[in-house]
Design a protein around this motif. Structure first.
Motif, PDB file in Angstrom:
ATOM      1  N   ILE A   1      -7.143 -11.941   0.760  1.00  0.00           N
ATOM      2  CA  ILE A   1      -6.137 -11.982  -0.302  1.00  0.00           C
ATOM      3  C   ILE A   1      -5.718 -10.569  -0.699  1.00  0.00           C
ATOM      4  O   ILE A   1      -4.534 -10.298  -0.925  1.00  0.00           O
ATOM      5  N   VAL A   2      -6.674  -9.651  -0.777  1.00  0.00           N
ATOM      6  CA  VAL A   2      -6.344  -8.264  -1.104  1.00  0.00           C
ATOM      7  C   VAL A   2      -5.420  -7.662  -0.052  1.00  0.00           C
ATOM      8  O   VAL A   2      -4.477  -6.927  -0.367  1.00  0.00           O
ATOM      9  N   ASN A   3      -5.660  -7.985   1.212  1.00  0.00           N
ATOM     10  CA  ASN A   3      -4.860  -7.409   2.291  1.00  0.00           C
ATOM     11  C   ASN A   3      -3.398  -7.831   2.234  1.00  0.00           C
ATOM     12  O   ASN A   3      -2.532  -7.139   2.770  1.00  0.00           O
ATOM     13  N   THR A   4      -3.107  -8.961   1.611  1.00  0.00           N
ATOM     14  CA  THR A   4      -1.725  -9.436   1.583  1.00  0.00           C
ATOM     15  C   THR A   4      -0.798  -8.461   0.872  1.00  0.00           C
ATOM     16  O   THR A   4       0.386  -8.379   1.197  1.00  0.00           O
ATOM     17  N   GLN A   5      -1.321  -7.728  -0.093  1.00  0.00           N
ATOM     18  CA  GLN A   5      -0.478  -6.771  -0.817  1.00  0.00           C
ATOM     19  C   GLN A   5      -0.028  -5.638   0.095  1.00  0.00           C
ATOM     20  O   GLN A   5       1.106  -5.175   0.020  1.00  0.00           O
ATOM     21  N   ASP A   6      -0.912  -5.185   0.990  1.00  0.00           N
ATOM     22  CA  ASP A   6      -0.575  -4.078   1.885  1.00  0.00           C
ATOM     23  C   ASP A   6       0.278  -4.531   3.063  1.00  0.00           C
ATOM     24  O   ASP A   6       1.057  -3.746   3.607  1.00  0.00           O
ATOM     25  N   LEU A   7       0.125  -5.793   3.486  1.00  0.00           N
ATOM     26  CA  LEU A   7       0.822  -6.278   4.672  1.00  0.00           C
ATOM     27  C   LEU A   7       2.167  -6.905   4.349  1.00  0.00           C
ATOM     28  O   LEU A   7       2.915  -7.252   5.263  1.00  0.00           O
ATOM     29  N   LYS A   8       2.476  -7.065   3.073  1.00  0.00           N
ATOM     30  CA  LYS A   8       3.725  -7.735   2.692  1.00  0.00           C
ATOM     31  C   LYS A   8       4.923  -6.958   3.216  1.00  0.00           C
ATOM     32  O   LYS A   8       5.036  -5.751   3.040  1.00  0.00           O
ATOM     33  N   GLY A   9       5.807  -7.663   3.913  1.00  0.00           N
ATOM     34  CA  GLY A   9       6.996  -7.032   4.473  1.00  0.00           C
ATOM     35  C   GLY A   9       6.803  -6.516   5.882  1.00  0.00           C
ATOM     36  O   GLY A   9       7.768  -6.151   6.536  1.00  0.00           O
ATOM     37  N   LEU A  10       5.563  -6.493   6.382  1.00  0.00           N
ATOM     38  CA  LEU A  10       5.310  -6.025   7.740  1.00  0.00           C
ATOM     39  C   LEU A  10       5.589  -7.180   8.695  1.00  0.00           C
ATOM     40  O   LEU A  10       4.816  -8.133   8.790  1.00  0.00           O
ATOM     41  N   LYS A  11       6.699  -7.091   9.431  1.00  0.00           N
ATOM     42  CA  LYS A  11       7.177  -8.223  10.209  1.00  0.00           C
ATOM     43  C   LYS A  11       6.232  -8.639  11.325  1.00  0.00           C
ATOM     44  O   LYS A  11       6.280  -9.770  11.795  1.00  0.00           O
ATOM     45  N   ARG A  12       5.379  -7.742  11.776  1.00  0.00           N
ATOM     46  CA  ARG A  12       4.449  -8.122  12.825  1.00  0.00           C
ATOM     47  C   ARG A  12       3.352  -9.046  12.304  1.00  0.00           C
ATOM     48  O   ARG A  12       2.666  -9.705  13.083  1.00  0.00           O
ATOM     49  N   LEU A  13       3.170  -9.088  10.988  1.00  0.00           N
ATOM     50  CA  LEU A  13       2.088  -9.887  10.426  1.00  0.00           C
ATOM     51  C   LEU A  13       2.535 -10.811   9.297  1.00  0.00           C
ATOM     52  O   LEU A  13       1.778 -11.692   8.900  1.00  0.00           O
ATOM     53  N   HIS A  14       3.736 -10.634   8.771  1.00  0.00           N
ATOM     54  CA  HIS A  14       4.117 -11.330   7.537  1.00  0.00           C
ATOM     55  C   HIS A  14       5.510 -11.925   7.664  1.00  0.00           C
ATOM     56  O   HIS A  14       6.418 -11.318   8.224  1.00  0.00           O
ATOM     57  N   ASP A  15       5.644 -13.154   7.151  1.00  0.00           N
ATOM     58  CA  ASP A  15       6.959 -13.793   7.027  1.00  0.00           C
ATOM     59  C   ASP A  15       7.035 -14.477   5.676  1.00  0.00           C
ATOM     60  O   ASP A  15       6.039 -15.022   5.179  1.00  0.00           O
ATOM     61  N   ALA A  16       8.227 -14.450   5.089  1.00  0.00           N
ATOM     62  CA  ALA A  16       8.468 -15.134   3.822  1.00  0.00           C
ATOM     63  C   ALA A  16       9.502 -16.221   4.048  1.00  0.00           C
ATOM     64  O   ALA A  16      10.514 -16.001   4.714  1.00  0.00           O
ATOM     65  N   PHE A  17       9.244 -17.411   3.496  1.00  0.00           N
ATOM     66  CA  PHE A  17      10.116 -18.568   3.688  1.00  0.00           C
ATOM     67  C   PHE A  17      10.599 -19.039   2.324  1.00  0.00           C
ATOM     68  O   PHE A  17       9.806 -19.202   1.389  1.00  0.00           O
ATOM     69  N   ASP A  18      11.901 -19.254   2.211  1.00  0.00           N
ATOM     70  CA  ASP A  18      12.488 -19.702   0.953  1.00  0.00           C
ATOM     71  C   ASP A  18      12.217 -21.186   0.738  1.00  0.00           C
ATOM     72  O   ASP A  18      12.306 -21.991   1.667  1.00  0.00           O
ATOM     73  N   VAL A  19      11.903 -21.546  -0.489  1.00  0.00           N
ATOM     74  CA  VAL A  19      11.746 -22.950  -0.872  1.00  0.00           C
ATOM     75  C   VAL A  19      13.048 -23.412  -1.506  1.00  0.00           C
ATOM     76  O   VAL A  19      13.425 -22.905  -2.569  1.00  0.00           O
ATOM     77  N   PRO A  20      13.783 -24.323  -0.882  1.00  0.00           N
ATOM     78  CA  PRO A  20      15.067 -24.754  -1.451  1.00  0.00           C
ATOM     79  C   PRO A  20      14.868 -25.593  -2.709  1.00  0.00           C
ATOM     80  O   PRO A  20      13.912 -26.363  -2.823  1.00  0.00           O
ATOM     81  N   GLY A  21      15.781 -25.422  -3.654  1.00  0.00           N
ATOM     82  CA  GLY A  21      15.726 -26.212  -4.874  1.00  0.00           C
ATOM     83  C   GLY A  21      14.629 -25.758  -5.807  1.00  0.00           C
ATOM     84  O   GLY A  21      14.117 -24.650  -5.739  1.00  0.00           O
ATOM     85  N   GLU A  22      14.252 -26.641  -6.714  1.00  0.00           N
ATOM     86  CA  GLU A  22      13.229 -26.346  -7.709  1.00  0.00           C
ATOM     87  C   GLU A  22      11.847 -26.449  -7.072  1.00  0.00           C
ATOM     88  O   GLU A  22      11.484 -27.475  -6.497  1.00  0.00           O
TER      89      GLU A  22
END
Length: 751
Positions: free
Chosen positions: A134-155
Motif C-alpha cells: 500500500i505504501v508503494n502505491t504512492q510512489d508508483l502512481k502515474g508510472l505507466k509500466r506499473l500503474h493504470d487508473a480507470f474511470d468509474v462512470p456515473g455515481e
C-alpha cells in the motif's frame, strides 16, 4: 590499513542510531541480516551496542551488508507518517487484543513497531508485506509500466467487504490472471484526509499470488542441483469512491484491465458499468498548435473559448524542462511566439503537461462556466477527480473531440488468433520505433494494436522515398489533407496526387515487452506458473504445460532463422537440461527444428481457427510436440560435429554450452574421448589419447589463458586416463579468443 568508512548503508546506519538495543537484536535476527550476527558480540552492554555495531558494519563486505540495508529501507519506509498510519491500520487484522497491545507498546516508536511486525510471526510478516504494498502505491502512481487508473462512470457506489465478496473476488481474479493456484485478497480500508481536511475512505485490495519463477542451487549428495520455486508477489487495487477511480498496480499490462473489470463486476451488488472500465492515453501534441478559433461540439452545450494557462516542455534533454504560466487568459502561442522563436512549446514531442481552460455554456444557461483541465505525462488528467458529473462528461467529450484523449482497450484481443499472428510478426522484426509504412508491409493493423496499447503514436513523417523506373528513388513531400485522417504526395512520374492513410506517415513506438505478454495470455490457463515480467535476453521461460502427463517447459525466442540468434538460444537451453523435451515457440516461419533438447514450433503453425475461443490451439501444439519429441531428446547425447574441411569441430555435452575448437590434433583427442564414451568405456589412457598430437597431456594441447577445457575434460581419479566431464555447469562458457563473440555462447580456440 586505511580507515574504514561506511558507504551505501544510509538506511542501516539510520536504523541503528534511532532504535534501542532490544529492537536491534530483533532486526539482526532476520535471515537477511546474517552479516550483522556473525563476528559480533551481542552479549555486550546495551549502552555501547549501537556504536559497536556501526563499527562492525564498516568492516562488512558489500554482499554481507546489502541484504541488511534493503531490509532497513523497508522498515524505515513503514516508519514515516503515512507508512506508520498504514501499518497501524493493517495491524488491526491480527484480530488479537494482546498482540495489538504488544505491537503498540514496542520500544523504538514507529521503527520499533515496524521491526516487530517484520519479525514476529508468519502472520505479521504477511501484514508487513501488505502495508508495504500500500505504501508503494504512492510512489508508483502515474508510472505507466506499473500503474493504470480507470474511470468509474456515473455515481460511484459504496464498497462493502465480507466473506462472500472475498471468495467471489479471489475466484474471479484467479481466473482473470490465469493462475495455476488460487490467489489471496487482503482488504484494507484507510481513512485519509483530503485537501479540505475532510476524512474519506479509500479501499485497498492487495492480491497475493505466485510470481516469477526463481532459480536456486542446493547441495544434494555432495552435488549441486538446481531447483525452481515461485515466491509470493502481489498486485494492488485501489477503489476511491470520492475520486471515481479504480487504480491497479501490477507489473503486467495485460492483467491490469481484467483486474479492474473483475472488481467492477464482482466487488459490488451491481456492476460499476456495463462495459469495461476506461483506460485512456492522453496525447499532448495537439497543444503544440494554437487553440484560437477551435470550438469542438459537445452534447448539451457549446464551447465559447479554449486557451492554455500553463504548459511545461522539455528543453532538448530528458531532465531539463521549462514551465510557462499566463494569468491574463491570452493565447499562449501568440504570447510566446513574439518573444521566443523555435520554442519547445511548438514541438509536440517536448510537451510534458498543460492546463487547458474551457469556457462552457450549457443548454438553458446564459453564463459561461469555466472548466480547468490539468493534463500531464504519463496519462494523468484532473477530470478523474472532478465531482461535478456534468463538467466531467463535457471535459471528456472535449478531450476526445480535440484528439487528446484516446481510450485504449488492452487485453480485449487476448483470445484473437489474428492479433497473435500480428504480434508474432512484430516480434520477429524486433525494433522500435517503426514507421507506418513498414508496419503496413508486415500486415499489421495499426489501429487495432494502437487500441491495445501496443503501438504508441510518434512524430509525423514529412518525406517519402518513391521508386522510379530508372535511377535512385525520389523523395517527395507528404502533405496534410483537409481530412485529418489522410495525407498526400505528388507522384513525380504522373503528376497525380496519391492519397494514403495518415497513420502510415507516422513513426510508432512498439511496446516489445507487452507483445510477449500477449503470447502468455494467448496460452490461457493451460500455462502453469507464468512469469510476471520479461527480460531482454532470449529464450524467455513462459512456464509449463501438461502434455501426456509430463510438465513440459515452454520458452519463447524470436528471429530463430538468424545463425547467431539461434546459437545463443541453443547454448542457453543446453544449460537448462530437463528430463523431458521442452517447446520453444518462435516467431520465425521456418526455423531449425530443434534447439538444445527442445522442439522449435512456429507460432503461426499452432494458431487456432477464428471463433474457437482461444488464440493458440493446444491440440495442434501437442501434436507438433509429439512429432519432434524423440528427435529433440537426441540433443541430450554426447556429439562431436566436425566441419567438412576437418579443421574445426563443435563438442556438445548435456548441460554445457557448445565448445568449438580448431586444429586437427585437438579434434582427434576429442574424437577419441567421444568414441570411448559411445562404446561404454569412457576412460582413455593418456598415452593413447595423446598419440600423434606431439603433446603428453591435454594441458599442453588445450592452451590459452581463458581456455575452458577443464570444464569438458577431466582426469580419472587414481589412474593415468582421461574422460569427458559430464557434470552440468552453472554458467555459460564464453569464447576464448574474442569476448565480443560471446553472444553465441561458444568457445573457439586457435591452433
Amino acid at each position: 590499513m586505511g580507515k574504514k568508512t561506511l558507504t551505501n548503508a544510509h538506511c542501516l546506519l539510520e536504523l541503528v542510531e534511532r532504535v534501542p538495543a532490544s529492537v536491534l537484536k530483533l532486526f539482526a535476527g532476520l535471515p537477511e541480516c546474517l552479516g550483522l550476527q556473525r563476528g559480533f558480540d551481542w552479549t555486550q552492554p546495551d549502552e555501547g551496542l549501537s556504536a559497536a555495531l556501526i563499527e562492525h558494519i564498516k568492516h562488512l563486505r558489500k554482499e554481507q551488508r546489502d541484504p541488511a540495508e534493503r531490509e532497513a529501507l523497508r522498515v524505515l519506509r513503514l516508519s514515516t507518517v503515512r507508512g506508520a498510519a498504514i501499518l497501524a491500520t493493517v495491524a488491526e487484522q491480527l484480530y488479537d487484543e494482546d498482540l495489538l497491545a504488544r505491537f503498540r507498546a514496542q520500544e523504538g516508536g514507529e521503527v520499533g513497531r515496524a521491526v516487530w511486525m517484520r519479525t514476529h510471526s508468519e502472520a505479521s510478516i504477511k501484514l508487513f508485506d501488505t502495508a508495504e504494498s500500500i505504501v508503494n502505491t504512492q510512489d508508483l502512481k502515474g508510472l505507466k509500466r506499473l500503474h493504470d487508473a480507470f474511470d468509474v462512470p456515473g455515481e460511484a457506489p459504496p464498497f462493502l467487504w465480507n466473506d462472500e465478496v472475498k471468495d467471489r473476488l479471489e475466484a474471479q481474479l484467479t481466473e482473470a490472471m490465469r493462475l495455476a493456484e488460487p490467489c489471496e485478497v487482503i482488504h484494507v480500508a484507510m481513512e485519509e484526509p483530503n485537501r479540505q481536511g475532510q476524512t474519506q475512505t479509500t479501499h485497498y485490495l492487495v492480491v497475493r499470488f505466485a510470481g516469477d519463477q526463481v532459480a536456486a542451487v542446493e547441495m544434494r549428495n555432495r552435488q549441486r542441483k538446481s531447483f525452481f520455486y515461485f515466491p509470493a508477489r502481489d498486485a494492488t487495487l485501489i477503489y476511491a469512491p470520492h475520486r471515481g477511480l479504480v487504480e491497479v498496480f501490477a507489473p503486467t499490462l495485460g492483467i491490469r484491465a481484467p483486474l479492474a473489470n473483475v472488481l467492477s463486476r464482482h466487488g459490488f451488488k451491481a456492476p460499476l458499468s456495463n462495459r469495461p472500465l476506461d483506460r485512456s492515453r492522453y496525447d499532448l501534441s495537439r497543444f503544440a498548435r494554437p487553440l484560437k478559433d477551435t470550438k469542438p461540439r459537445i452534447d448539451g452545450g457549446r464551447i465559447e473559448r479554449l486557451y492554455l494557462t500553463e504548459a511545461k516542455a522539455l528543453l532538448g534533454h530528458a531532465t531539463d524542462a521549462v514551465t510557462l504560466h499566463i494569468d491574463s487568459g491570452a493565447e499562449l502561442h501568440e504570447v510566446i511566439d513574439e518573444r521566443w522563436g523555435n520554442h519547445p512549446f511548438a514541438q509536440p514531442g517536448a510537451l510534458l503537461g498543460v492546463t487547458l481552460v474551457a469556457e462552457l455554456v450549457f443548454e438553458g444557461e446564459t453564463a459561461a462556466t469555466p472548466l480547468a483541465i490539468v493534463l500531464a505525462e504519463p496519462g494523468r488528467c484532473s477530470l478523474a477527480g472532478e465531482k461535478d458529473q456534468r463538467l466531467r462528461r463535457a471535459g471528456m467529450q472535449l478531450l476526445e473531440a480535440l484528439g487528446v484523449r484516446k481510450p485504449l482497450h488492452p487485453g480485449c484481443g487476448r483470445d484473437d488468433p489474428s492479433l497473435i499472428a500480428q504480434v508474432a510478426r512484430l516480434l520477429e522484426s524486433a525494433s522500435s520505433p517503426m514507421d507506418g509504412f513498414a508496419l503496413h508491409k508486415l500486415g499489421i493493423d495499426i489501429e487495432r494494436l494502437q487500441d491495445e496499447g501496443i503501438l504508441i503514436e510518434g512524430e509525423r513523417i514529412a518525406e517519402l522515398s518513391v521508386p522510379v523506373d530508372e535511377g535512385e528513388p525520389m523523395k517527395v513531400v507528404l502533405e496534410r489533407c483537409a481530412d485529418a485522417d489522410t495525407v498526400r504526395y505528388r507522384d513525380p512520374m504522373t503528376g497525380n496526387d496519391v492519397v494514403m492513410p495518415a497513420r502510415l506517415a507516422r513513426r510508432w513506438k512498439v511496446q516489445l515487452d507487452w507483445l510477449r505478454e500477449e503470447l502468455i495470455t494467448a496460452l490461457g490457463s493451460a500455462l502453469k506458473g507464468p512469469r510476471s515480467r520479461h527480460f531482454d535476453d532470449e529464450p524467455v521461460f513462459l512456464g509449463e504445460i501438461d502434455i501426456d502427463g509430463h510438465a513440459v517447459a515452454l520458452y519463447f525466442a524470436s528471429r530463430m532463422s538468424h545463425e547467431r540468434a539461434y546459437a545463443k538460444v541453443d547454448a542457453a537451453l543446453r544449460l537448462r537440461p530437463r528430463p523431458v523435451a521442452g517447446v520453444v515457440l518462435t516467431t520465425t516461419s521456418t526455423p531449425l527444428p530443434f534447439a538444445g533438447t527442445n522442439v522449435v514450433i512456429p507460432i503461426e503453425d499452432v494458431l487456432a481457427d477464428a471463433g474457437n475461443g482461444s488464440a493458440i490451439d493446444l491440440d495442434r501444439l501437442k501434436v507438433a510436440y509429439r512429432h519432434g519429441q524423440l528427435a529433440a531428446m537426441g540433443g541430450s547425447t554426447v556429439t562431436l560435429k566436425v566441419a567438412p574441411d576437418g579443421h574445426a569441430a563443435t563438442l556438445y555435452l548435456p548441460g554445457k554450452a557448445p565448445w568449438r575448437v580448431t586444429g586437427k590434433a585437438r579434434i582427434a583427442v576429442l574424437q577419441r574421448l567421444v568414441e570411448a564414451w559411445a562404446a561404454g568405456t569412457p576412460h582413455v589412457n593418456t598415452k593413447a589419447l595423446m598419440a600423434g598430437t606431439g603433446c603428453t597431456s591435454p594441458a599442453n594441447l588445450f592452451t590459452g589463458k581463458h581456455s575452458p577445457w577443464r570444464d569438458y575434460l577431466e582426469r580419472v581419479p587414481g589412474t593415468r586416463a582421461w574422460q569427458l566431464k559430464l557434470t552440468p555447469l552453472d554458467r555459460v562458457v564464453v569464447d576464448d579468443s574474442d569476448t565480443r563473440s560471446a553472444a553465441i555462447e561458444a568457445v573457439t580456440e586457435d591452433v
